[in-house]
Motif scaffolding. Structure first.
Motif, short mmCIF file in Angstrom:
data_model
loop_
_atom_site.label_atom_id
_atom_site.label_comp_id
_atom_site.label_asym_id
_atom_site.label_seq_id
_atom_site.Cartn_x
_atom_site.Cartn_y
_atom_site.Cartn_z
N GLU A 31 -14.47 17.77 8.45
CA GLU A 31 -15.05 16.90 7.43
C GLU A 31 -15.87 17.66 6.39
O GLU A 31 -15.82 17.34 5.21
CB GLU A 31 -15.92 15.82 8.09
CG GLU A 31 -15.19 14.95 9.10
CD GLU A 31 -14.09 14.11 8.46
OE1 GLU A 31 -13.95 14.12 7.23
OE2 GLU A 31 -13.36 13.44 9.20
N GLN A 83 -19.31 -0.38 1.17
CA GLN A 83 -19.10 1.05 1.00
C GLN A 83 -20.27 1.86 1.55
O GLN A 83 -20.09 2.87 2.24
CB GLN A 83 -18.88 1.37 -0.48
CG GLN A 83 -17.57 0.85 -1.03
CD GLN A 83 -17.50 0.94 -2.55
OE1 GLN A 83 -18.53 1.00 -3.24
NE2 GLN A 83 -16.28 0.91 -3.09
N ALA A 100 -14.56 9.71 3.84
CA ALA A 100 -13.45 8.81 3.52
C ALA A 100 -13.83 7.85 2.39
O ALA A 100 -13.02 7.58 1.49
CB ALA A 100 -13.04 8.02 4.76
N THR A 101 -15.08 7.34 2.41
CA THR A 101 -15.53 6.42 1.36
C THR A 101 -15.56 7.13 0.01
O THR A 101 -15.09 6.59 -1.01
CB THR A 101 -16.93 5.88 1.69
OG1 THR A 101 -16.87 5.16 2.93
CG2 THR A 101 -17.44 4.97 0.59
N THR A 121 -13.86 9.74 -0.90
CA THR A 121 -12.52 10.14 -1.32
C THR A 121 -11.80 8.97 -1.98
O THR A 121 -11.01 9.17 -2.93
CB THR A 121 -11.72 10.64 -0.11
OG1 THR A 121 -12.42 11.74 0.50
CG2 THR A 121 -10.33 11.10 -0.52
N ARG A 122 -12.08 7.75 -1.50
CA ARG A 122 -11.42 6.57 -2.07
C ARG A 122 -11.99 6.19 -3.43
O ARG A 122 -11.34 5.48 -4.21
CB ARG A 122 -11.55 5.38 -1.11
CG ARG A 122 -10.65 5.49 0.12
CD ARG A 122 -10.60 4.16 0.87
NE ARG A 122 -11.89 3.83 1.43
CZ ARG A 122 -12.27 4.12 2.67
NH1 ARG A 122 -11.43 4.78 3.47
NH2 ARG A 122 -13.45 3.77 3.13
N LEU A 123 -13.19 6.65 -3.74
CA LEU A 123 -13.81 6.34 -5.03
C LEU A 123 -13.36 7.37 -6.06
O LEU A 123 -13.16 8.54 -5.77
CB LEU A 123 -15.33 6.35 -4.91
CG LEU A 123 -15.93 5.26 -4.02
CD1 LEU A 123 -17.42 5.52 -3.80
CD2 LEU A 123 -15.72 3.89 -4.64
N SER A 124 -13.26 6.95 -7.29
CA SER A 124 -12.81 7.85 -8.34
C SER A 124 -14.00 8.42 -9.10
O SER A 124 -15.09 7.86 -9.09
CB SER A 124 -11.89 7.11 -9.32
OG SER A 124 -12.57 6.00 -9.89
N GLY A 155 -17.58 9.24 -6.49
CA GLY A 155 -16.94 9.62 -5.23
C GLY A 155 -17.35 11.01 -4.80
O GLY A 155 -17.63 11.25 -3.60
#
Length: 524
Positions: A308, A449, A462-463, A465-468, A472
């Motif tokens: 991670e 989130q 993971a949170t 990575t999903r945000l742009s 993020g």
């Protein structure tokens, strides 16, 4: 060569043949391979979880049972199976276990539903509990010379230590090319080979006058251990406020209390509490528990750190920690040479000091630490682990009468299972607590989130990575920084516990002689 008494005490007289013709080293090789597969199987499942989840679609509860049921059954049955081996024969029990483990591995590999996979994993735990104490008992029975016995037990322990780190490597290689069941199917040909060679090479060894098995003690031991282990694992995952923790834990403690009280009144107990009066036995057991308790922070923390924080694949992460167990395997024979020079107490203490200092040193790693800076500390940690375990395993087996080696080995393995489970529960909770308290998230996140990011470093990465965009990136960096800081604090605690364990080993093992002769059966 040390002279030993035979058939009045144990059918180890049959083990004399391997000693005379050199087959004892073949016995060591077979037992080491069997125990190595157990180590690989313990660590490999975590890497197969994503792909089996995608294919079988288990519920959250089913997934927890898939992961945990192996350890529940294994820990609950060790003491019983160690006693069964003393009675029916350790070779016979090992061959039964190897056959069953191979069949259960095939069943696991081709499980078509979560329910079938849970049942197959439970069978793996059952047969693993027959293999684990039998391998150590057979090695002890054929190596009657104290110096050779110490070296053999050390080699067996070194192979077992290396096998835990081979799990991620083997799993990563197989999962890159095959389906998730391949990590279990690989057990089948290896266990078939162990079975074929074991029938030819392994000698039988048993207690010729075992007495009757106290069937009342069996459910007290099994259900009591199951309840305690379940409570510890559930508390580590869901917190101590979970009602099932208190129900299972309370019931387990009550049953184990009744079990221990009953053992004091039996002529042939499942767990001979009189063994703990021997400072060699009790001191070695204590050192093992401390080592397992504190070292779990490494396996837990650095698996997350490499994957991670550093962003490495599971295979790369497995290769990164592999030099530690390989160093353990290399150092194993040297442990027997150190004992005559500095004694058992100092050898165990030296191992714990090396582990304590290297654990604290690994905790200083940052997000940008070069791997070559971590490599020497990884190697020192593995060497310290084996200096401790090689000596304590030999001390435990040599302190017990030949008629009770199965029960003694099972007691040792059970104590280590509990130490590891407690370490995950307590130090894992400390790691998570430091992470959550040190996590500073940027504004602009929804409540969902933010909650996912605070759950764990995996959730935070993971949170993010999903945000742009920049938001993020900020979340990912915040999660990684908070986890690295939490790792620093937790490894310092683990290292301090190991240093305290070194002092305790110097005290508890100080009068244990360098050469331990087999005790007379009357001593137990």
């Amino acid at each position: 060569m040390t002279k030993t008494t035979t058939s009045p005490q144990d059918t180890a007289g049959q083990a004399g043949a391997p000693e005379r013709d050199g087959r004892r080293w073949a016995v060591l090789a077979i037992c080491s391979v069997a125990s190595a597969l157990l180590g690989i199987d313990t660590s490999v499942l975590n890497y197969a979880v994503p792909s089996l989840t995608a294919q079988l679609a288990p519920s959250a509860t089913q997934l927890l049972w898939i992961v945990d049921v192996y350890g529940f059954v294994l820990g609950g049955l060790l003491i019983v199976m160690g006693n069964v081996g003393d009675r029916i024969g350790r070779r016979k029990l090992l061959l039964i276990g190897v056959t069953g483990f191979g069949a259960a591995s095939a069943l696991t590999a081709y499980a078509g539903s979560p329910e079938m996979l849970i049942a197959a994993r439970a069978l793996l735990g059952l047969f693993g509990a027959t293999i684990m104490p039998s391998t150590l008992s057979l090695v002890r029975s054929v190596f009657t010379d104290p110096k050779e016995r110490t070296a053999a037990v050390g080699i067996s322990g070194g192979v077992a230590a290396a096998s835990f780190a081979l799990g991620p490597v083997v799993g990563g290689l197989l999962l890159d090319h095959f389906w998730w069941g391949s990590v279990f199917l690989v057990n089948v040909p290896v266990m078939a080979l162990v079975l074929a060679l074991g029938k030819v090479v392994l000698p039988e060894s048993r207690n010729p006058r075992p007495g009757r098995l106290d069937w009342t003690s069996v459910p007290l031991s099994v259900l009591g251990m199951f309840g305690v282990i379940y409570a510890i694992k559930t508390a580590a995952r869901d917190g101590v406020a979970e009602p099932s923790v208190w129900i299972a834990g309370g019931l387990g403690v009550a049953l184990l209390t009744a079990f221990l009280r009953r053992q004091t009144r039996l002529a042939e107990p499942l767990l001979d509490l009189r063994l703990f009066r021997n400072p060699a036995f009790s001191g070695a057991i204590s050192a093992n528990v401390v080592t397992m308790f504190a070292s779990t922070v490494l396996s837990l923390g650095f698996s997350l750190y490499f994957q991670e924080v550093r962003g490495w694949s599971p295979l790369t992460a497995g290769l990164a920690v592999l030099p530690g167990p390989l160093a353990a395997a290399a150092v194993a024979p040297a442990a027997s040479a150190l004992i005559p020079l500095i004694g058992r107490a100092r050898t165990v203490a030296a191992g714990l000091v090396l582990m304590g200092l290297s654990t604290a040193g690994l905790g200083l790693a940052t997000e940008h630490s070069a791997y070559w800076q971590l490599l020497p500390v990884v190697i020192v940690n593995g060497a310290g682990l084996m200096l401790t375990f090689a000596v304590t395993a030999d001390t435990i087996l040599a302190s017990a009468p030949a008629t009770r080696t199965g029960a003694a080995a099972a007691t040792s393995e059970t104590a280590m299972e509990l130490g590891g489970a407690l370490g995950i529960a307590i130090l894992g909770s400390v790691l998570n607590a430091y992470y959550r308290s040190g996590l500073t998230l940027p504004s602009g996140l929804t409540a969902g989130q933010a909650g996912a990011a605070r759950e764990s470093v995996s959730g935070g990465v993971a949170t993010g990575t999903r945000l742009s965009g920049g938001l993020g990136h900020q979340v990912v960096e915040a999660a990684r920084n908070a986890f690295t800081d939490s790792l620093h604090a937790t490894t310092l605690i683990g290292g301090g516990l190991m240093l305290a364990g070194a002092v305790a080993a110097l005290i508890t093992l100080r009068k244990v002689p360098a050469v331990l002769q087999d005790p007379e059966p009357a001593a137990a």
